[in-house]
Design a protein around this motif. Sequence first.
Motif, mmCIF file in Angstrom:
data_model
loop_
_atom_site.group_PDB
_atom_site.id
_atom_site.type_symbol
_atom_site.label_atom_id
_atom_site.label_comp_id
_atom_site.label_asym_id
_atom_site.label_seq_id
_atom_site.Cartn_x
_atom_site.Cartn_y
_atom_site.Cartn_z
ATOM 1 N N TYR A 143 -13.072 82.377 79.368
ATOM 2 C CA TYR A 143 -14.213 82.076 78.510
ATOM 3 C C TYR A 143 -15.252 81.292 79.293
ATOM 4 O O TYR A 143 -14.913 80.491 80.167
ATOM 5 C CB TYR A 143 -13.779 81.228 77.306
ATOM 6 C CG TYR A 143 -12.696 81.858 76.467
ATOM 7 C CD1 TYR A 143 -13.007 82.729 75.435
ATOM 8 C CD2 TYR A 143 -11.358 81.576 76.716
ATOM 9 C CE1 TYR A 143 -12.014 83.312 74.659
ATOM 10 C CE2 TYR A 143 -10.356 82.161 75.952
ATOM 11 C CZ TYR A 143 -10.683 83.024 74.929
ATOM 12 O OH TYR A 143 -9.698 83.594 74.169
ATOM 13 N N LEU A 144 -16.517 81.512 78.967
ATOM 14 C CA LEU A 144 -17.636 80.724 79.481
ATOM 15 C C LEU A 144 -18.276 80.087 78.259
ATOM 16 O O LEU A 144 -18.968 80.758 77.491
ATOM 17 C CB LEU A 144 -18.633 81.613 80.237
ATOM 18 C CG LEU A 144 -18.074 82.319 81.466
ATOM 19 C CD1 LEU A 144 -19.114 83.272 82.048
ATOM 20 C CD2 LEU A 144 -17.633 81.310 82.508
ATOM 21 N N ILE A 145 -18.030 78.803 78.073
ATOM 22 C CA ILE A 145 -18.449 78.111 76.853
ATOM 23 C C ILE A 145 -19.584 77.156 77.186
ATOM 24 O O ILE A 145 -19.398 76.213 77.970
ATOM 25 C CB ILE A 145 -17.263 77.353 76.219
ATOM 26 C CG1 ILE A 145 -16.116 78.343 75.931
ATOM 27 C CG2 ILE A 145 -17.711 76.619 74.965
ATOM 28 C CD1 ILE A 145 -14.835 77.693 75.448
ATOM 29 N N PRO A 146 -20.764 77.372 76.584
ATOM 30 C CA PRO A 146 -21.893 76.459 76.829
ATOM 31 C C PRO A 146 -21.562 75.037 76.360
ATOM 32 O O PRO A 146 -20.989 74.844 75.285
ATOM 33 C CB PRO A 146 -23.031 77.044 75.989
ATOM 34 C CG PRO A 146 -22.639 78.467 75.748
ATOM 35 C CD PRO A 146 -21.134 78.473 75.698
ATOM 36 N N MET A 147 -21.925 74.065 77.171
ATOM 37 C CA MET A 147 -21.678 72.661 76.817
ATOM 38 C C MET A 147 -22.866 72.122 76.027
ATOM 39 O O MET A 147 -23.624 71.278 76.505
ATOM 40 C CB MET A 147 -21.416 71.840 78.076
ATOM 41 C CG MET A 147 -20.108 72.196 78.745
ATOM 42 S SD MET A 147 -19.726 71.130 80.141
ATOM 43 C CE MET A 147 -19.436 69.571 79.317
ATOM 44 N N VAL A 148 -23.012 72.633 74.817
ATOM 45 C CA VAL A 148 -24.077 72.209 73.909
ATOM 46 C C VAL A 148 -23.414 71.729 72.618
ATOM 47 O O VAL A 148 -22.296 72.145 72.292
ATOM 48 C CB VAL A 148 -25.081 73.349 73.627
ATOM 49 C CG1 VAL A 148 -25.791 73.769 74.915
ATOM 50 C CG2 VAL A 148 -24.394 74.546 72.991
ATOM 51 N N PRO A 149 -24.074 70.854 71.868
ATOM 52 C CA PRO A 149 -23.465 70.292 70.651
ATOM 53 C C PRO A 149 -22.980 71.349 69.653
ATOM 54 O O PRO A 149 -22.010 71.096 68.934
ATOM 55 C CB PRO A 149 -24.579 69.436 70.051
ATOM 56 C CG PRO A 149 -25.420 69.044 71.220
ATOM 57 C CD PRO A 149 -25.378 70.239 72.147
ATOM 58 N N ALA A 150 -23.612 72.497 69.598
ATOM 59 C CA ALA A 150 -23.187 73.529 68.648
ATOM 60 C C ALA A 150 -21.756 74.011 68.930
ATOM 61 O O ALA A 150 -21.053 74.435 68.008
ATOM 62 C CB ALA A 150 -24.149 74.715 68.697
ATOM 63 N N TYR A 151 -21.319 73.967 70.169
ATOM 64 C CA TYR A 151 -19.984 74.458 70.539
ATOM 65 C C TYR A 151 -19.032 73.345 70.965
ATOM 66 O O TYR A 151 -17.830 73.459 70.799
ATOM 67 C CB TYR A 151 -20.075 75.473 71.676
ATOM 68 C CG TYR A 151 -20.882 76.691 71.315
ATOM 69 C CD1 TYR A 151 -20.523 77.509 70.248
ATOM 70 C CD2 TYR A 151 -22.017 77.023 72.040
ATOM 71 C CE1 TYR A 151 -21.271 78.628 69.913
ATOM 72 C CE2 TYR A 151 -22.768 78.144 71.712
ATOM 73 C CZ TYR A 151 -22.395 78.936 70.643
ATOM 74 O OH TYR A 151 -23.139 80.036 70.311
ATOM 75 N N LEU A 152 -19.549 72.285 71.536
ATOM 76 C CA LEU A 152 -18.730 71.208 72.076
ATOM 77 C C LEU A 152 -18.527 70.149 70.995
ATOM 78 O O LEU A 152 -19.427 69.378 70.687
ATOM 79 C CB LEU A 152 -19.445 70.614 73.287
ATOM 80 C CG LEU A 152 -18.616 69.796 74.255
ATOM 81 C CD1 LEU A 152 -17.528 70.639 74.891
ATOM 82 C CD2 LEU A 152 -19.518 69.223 75.335
ATOM 83 N N LEU A 153 -17.328 70.103 70.419
ATOM 84 C CA LEU A 153 -17.063 69.188 69.309
ATOM 85 C C LEU A 153 -16.482 67.856 69.758
ATOM 86 O O LEU A 153 -16.728 66.833 69.122
ATOM 87 C CB LEU A 153 -16.102 69.847 68.313
ATOM 88 C CG LEU A 153 -16.578 71.178 67.721
ATOM 89 C CD1 LEU A 153 -15.518 71.748 66.798
ATOM 90 C CD2 LEU A 153 -17.906 70.998 67.003
ATOM 91 N N GLY A 154 -15.702 67.871 70.829
ATOM 92 C CA GLY A 154 -15.090 66.632 71.302
ATOM 93 C C GLY A 154 -14.621 66.762 72.736
ATOM 94 O O GLY A 154 -14.061 67.783 73.106
ATOM 95 N N VAL A 155 -14.872 65.725 73.517
ATOM 96 C CA VAL A 155 -14.427 65.690 74.907
ATOM 97 C C VAL A 155 -13.654 64.395 75.094
ATOM 98 O O VAL A 155 -14.201 63.304 74.912
ATOM 99 C CB VAL A 155 -15.618 65.761 75.887
ATOM 100 C CG1 VAL A 155 -15.138 65.663 77.324
ATOM 101 C CG2 VAL A 155 -16.412 67.040 75.665
ATOM 102 N N GLU A 156 -12.374 64.530 75.436
ATOM 103 C CA GLU A 156 -11.509 63.379 75.650
ATOM 104 C C GLU A 156 -10.811 63.531 77.005
ATOM 105 O O GLU A 156 -9.649 63.924 77.068
ATOM 106 C CB GLU A 156 -10.483 63.271 74.535
ATOM 107 C CG GLU A 156 -11.106 63.134 73.144
ATOM 108 C CD GLU A 156 -10.065 63.189 72.051
ATOM 109 O OE1 GLU A 156 -9.452 62.132 71.780
ATOM 110 O OE2 GLU A 156 -9.855 64.280 71.500
#
Length: 171
Positions: A143-156
């Motif tokens: 997968y190539l997932i854009p790091m934008v708020p619409a897709y990125l819900l949480g980074v830990e």
Amino acid sequence: MSKTMTKWIEMGRTAGPYGVKGWIRISPAGEGDLLLGSRAWAFRPAAGGDPRPLELEGARAHGGMIIAKWKGCDSPEEARLWRGTILLERSAFPELPEGEWWAADLEGCEVVNRAGDRLGTVTGLGSNGAQDILQVKGAAHSYLIPMVPAYLLGVEPEKKLITVDWDPDWF
């Protein structure tokens, strides 16, 4: 007694001699400014082995490369022998503002979607020119997932976990 493990991050590769006084060309891997801002470099030979600290005498940007000089390398002939990787300790990286992360901290993170489906593991970061892209390798798909708020819900990064709004069928 517990021994702390040093996390080494690859910052570039040696690319041959520069000049006649033992300077070496370095092809930076990403954060060239970060490498230039530190003096705590280490070297890992191309043949492998443990990193060994370098006593840096100088480093500067030169075109798209970095040229560097360290103790123990005083001629082009010696510089040719230094084939390998330049490393920095992760602890040498400066803190980033809230909502920003070093690529080294995201690589290896497990990626799950809001439904709890495991999509895979971050293998790297890229860019499409507009935003950063998570490169995720799953068991069946990548997968190539854009790091934008619409897709990125949480980074830990401390938990090695990234939560996204992404359907497993979007590959």
